[in-house]
Design a protein around this motif. Structure first.
Motif, PDB file in Angstrom:
ATOM      1  N   ASN A 125      24.806  23.359 -37.642  1.00  0.00           N
ATOM      2  CA  ASN A 125      25.456  22.922 -38.878  1.00  0.00           C
ATOM      3  C   ASN A 125      25.096  21.516 -39.322  1.00  0.00           C
ATOM      4  O   ASN A 125      25.259  21.185 -40.501  1.00  0.00           O
ATOM      5  CB  ASN A 125      26.979  23.050 -38.722  1.00  0.00           C
ATOM      6  CG  ASN A 125      27.413  24.490 -38.651  1.00  0.00           C
ATOM      7  OD1 ASN A 125      27.015  25.302 -39.473  1.00  0.00           O
ATOM      8  ND2 ASN A 125      28.217  24.840 -37.646  1.00  0.00           N
ATOM      9  N   SER A 133      30.647  27.005 -51.001  1.00  0.00           N
ATOM     10  CA  SER A 133      31.396  26.153 -50.090  1.00  0.00           C
ATOM     11  C   SER A 133      32.898  26.284 -50.331  1.00  0.00           C
ATOM     12  O   SER A 133      33.693  26.346 -49.381  1.00  0.00           O
ATOM     13  CB  SER A 133      30.957  24.698 -50.271  1.00  0.00           C
ATOM     14  OG  SER A 133      31.665  23.842 -49.406  1.00  0.00           O
ATOM     15  N   SER A 141      22.735  27.995 -46.859  1.00  0.00           N
ATOM     16  CA  SER A 141      22.193  26.667 -47.168  1.00  0.00           C
ATOM     17  C   SER A 141      20.667  26.598 -47.137  1.00  0.00           C
ATOM     18  O   SER A 141      20.043  26.127 -48.093  1.00  0.00           O
ATOM     19  CB  SER A 141      22.797  25.621 -46.225  1.00  0.00           C
ATOM     20  OG  SER A 141      24.185  25.513 -46.431  1.00  0.00           O
ATOM     21  N   ASN A 182      26.054  27.870 -43.069  1.00  0.00           N
ATOM     22  CA  ASN A 182      24.910  26.962 -42.996  1.00  0.00           C
ATOM     23  C   ASN A 182      23.654  27.592 -42.414  1.00  0.00           C
ATOM     24  O   ASN A 182      22.562  27.037 -42.574  1.00  0.00           O
ATOM     25  CB  ASN A 182      25.282  25.713 -42.196  1.00  0.00           C
ATOM     26  CG  ASN A 182      26.113  24.755 -43.008  1.00  0.00           C
ATOM     27  OD1 ASN A 182      26.050  24.741 -44.231  1.00  0.00           O
ATOM     28  ND2 ASN A 182      26.918  23.949 -42.334  1.00  0.00           N
TER      29      ASN A 182
END
Length: 506
Positions: free
Chosen positions: A358, A381, A422, A418
């Motif tokens: 992360n 998020s 991401s 993540n």
């Protein structure tokens, strides 16, 4: 890929960031046991809650800093002093007005504080003062950050860090001085406030001397700039709400359902999670301005290479400390806060182990901001954070996992977000394949596994009984990890780049 100027600035930024980090670690190791000795676990839990509530105010401030930093950097790179002044004045004035607007909400919270949070052993007036002082300290730090946007835009992050170091040192000195005089909770609030005031004054002095063309004027206030920054900030705010629902909701839920003691215990162990995030922040702070620079210069080839390199670098520098903390969690807790905390070592592993994934992706999050592609990450998020809150409550209510409840939920959801969203979204922005960043992420993970294996071997030969023994073990593991990092984790181009940077410094 790098110019001499960029590498020199990065070296200064890295050095001051590491100095700030080392101070945070050393002072954290000393201050937390000092807190517990002077004000007890419950008192430390109140301090942790106060700083946590301040963090919720940062959902606005971090978003504004990011949006202002992006636009101010682009103006500075063009030597556009008129636009720079307009952005500078507009951001500070609008931020001040925003703070004034939310004062009634803060006032209501402070008035109702005794019915909102769980506490014991302290008068409500004293507790209220702590929250007032720490929140005020946070507001001063936020405004200071806006005044120092030119330092970010000119890649002089070391100035920001020097001023932050000043705040850390002044605050810690005041805490030790005042608590040794009288073990009152309110004195900690005084220390926070005075330290922020000193650092705020230092920031003003620096900006006036180094950027005399920047003038804070109402005449420079531009509604168009405020609207543009606000449109970008809105989605960054949504993103920050989600992030804080991952990071800071834990102790609030624990305080509500389990009380002040559980909050203090969790906050104590979570200090190592916070230190690792600060460690990662050192590199994010030096990587981000470089990404902005390449974007402003339209040097997209180097931006692409640098963003990939930054993920590898982040993973490698995190693998060793995270691996050692995970492997020696029981030893660290025993040496740091005593035998009574040793049984919390599984919580420490849970809070820190997942950070190898992360935190490694943090450098590429600047891609979203610099390209102004913040809506989708913000929504993702936000909804993940809401899910974390809901699942945290459900797990607390229906499973008997105690203070481990929220940690488990947060670790799982944050890792899923993540590792899946991401890196693939950043790759999409850069028009690359979805798996573009995964080899870089895996390099750090491979080193992390290697560190765990070395740590296991070292524990078989010697289990440290002192800080000195732990330091010796850490050095042995670190040295034993360097060949793996150099020959396995880094590719040929990355080894060549690091070699050039080292020779340039020599």
């Amino acid at each position: 890929m790098s110019t001499k100027g960029v590498s020199y600035e990065m070296s200064l930024n890295l050095g001051t960031n590491f100095l700030a980090l080392v101070l945070n670690i050393l002072l954290g190791l000393v201050v937390v046991p000092f807190y517990i000795a002077k004000i007890g676990v419950d008192g430390y839990g109140i301090i942790a809650l106060a700083t946590s509530f301040s963090s919720y105010l940062s959902i606005i401030t971090i978003a504004i800093d990011a949006a202002v930093g992006r636009n101010f950097t682009l103006a500075m790179r063009k030597d556009d002093h008129a636009s720079s002044n307009a952005i500078y004045s507009s951001s500070i004035i609008s931020a001040t007005l925003l703070i004034v607007a939310i004062l009634p909400l803060i006032g209501w919270f402070l008035y109702k504080i005794d019915s909102i949070i769980s506490y014991r052993g302290y008068a409500v007036g004293e507790m209220r003062w702590v929250f007032i002082a720490i929140i005020t300290s946070f507001v001063l730090t936020f405004i200071r950050g806006l005044f120092l946007v030119p330092a970010f835009a000119s890649n002089k992050i070391y100035i920001q860090r020097i001023i932050a170091i000043l705040e850390i040192v002044v605050r810690t000195a005041l805490i030790f001085l005042l608590l040794n005089t009288s073990a009152k909770l309110s004195l900690i609030g005084v220390s926070f406030f005075l330290a922020s005031l000193v650092s705020f004054a230092a920031a003003l002095i620096w900006i006036i001397r180094k950027f005399p063309f920047l003038k804070l004027r109402m005449a420079s206030f531009d509604k168009k700039i405020v609207r543009y920054v606000a449109s970008m900030s809105f989605w960054l705010v949504i993103n920050q709400i989600g992030t804080l629902l991952f990071i800071n909701i834990d102790i609030i839920l624990l305080n509500h359902y389990y009380g002040a003691t559980a909050t203090g215990e969790f906050s104590t162990v979570a200090q190592w999670h916070t230190l690792l995030r600060s460690f990662a922040g050192v590199f994010v702070a030096i990587f981000t301005p470089v990404v902005y620079k390449y974007y402003a210069d339209k040097d997209f080839s180097n931006l692409l290479k640098f963003s990939k390199y930054s993920v590898v670098a982040m993973g490698l520098v995190l693998a060793i400390p995270i691996g050692i903390i995970v492997a020696y969690s029981d030893v660290i807790l025993r040496l740091w806060v005593g035998e009574k905390f040793t049984h919390f070592y599984p919580l420490m592993i849970l809070l820190t182990g997942h950070l190898i994934f992360n935190l490694s992706v943090l450098p590429i999050l600047s891609i979203n901001s610099v390209y102004n592609k913040v809506k989708v990450p913000g929504l993702t998020s936000f909804f993940c954070g809401i899910l974390n809150l809901v699942l945290g409550i459900l797990v607390i209510k229906y499973f008997n996992w105690g203070i481990y409840s929220v940690a488990i939920v947060s670790a799982v959801l944050l890792t899923v977000k993540n590792l899946i969203f991401s890196p693939t979204y950043a790759a999409r922005i850069l028009e690359q394949k979805p798996w573009f960043y995964y080899p870089s992420i895996l390099r750090g993970c491979g080193l992390f596994v290697w560190v765990l294996l070395l740590s296991w071997g070292c524990r078989k030969f010697m289990l440290p009984g002192s800080w000195g023994g732990l330091m010796v073990s850490a050095i042995i593991i670190g040295i034993g990890s360097v060949p793996f990092a150099w020959f396995v984790s880094l590719n040929k181009d990355q080894r060549s780049l690091i070699g050039k940077l080292i020779r340039r410094q020599i």
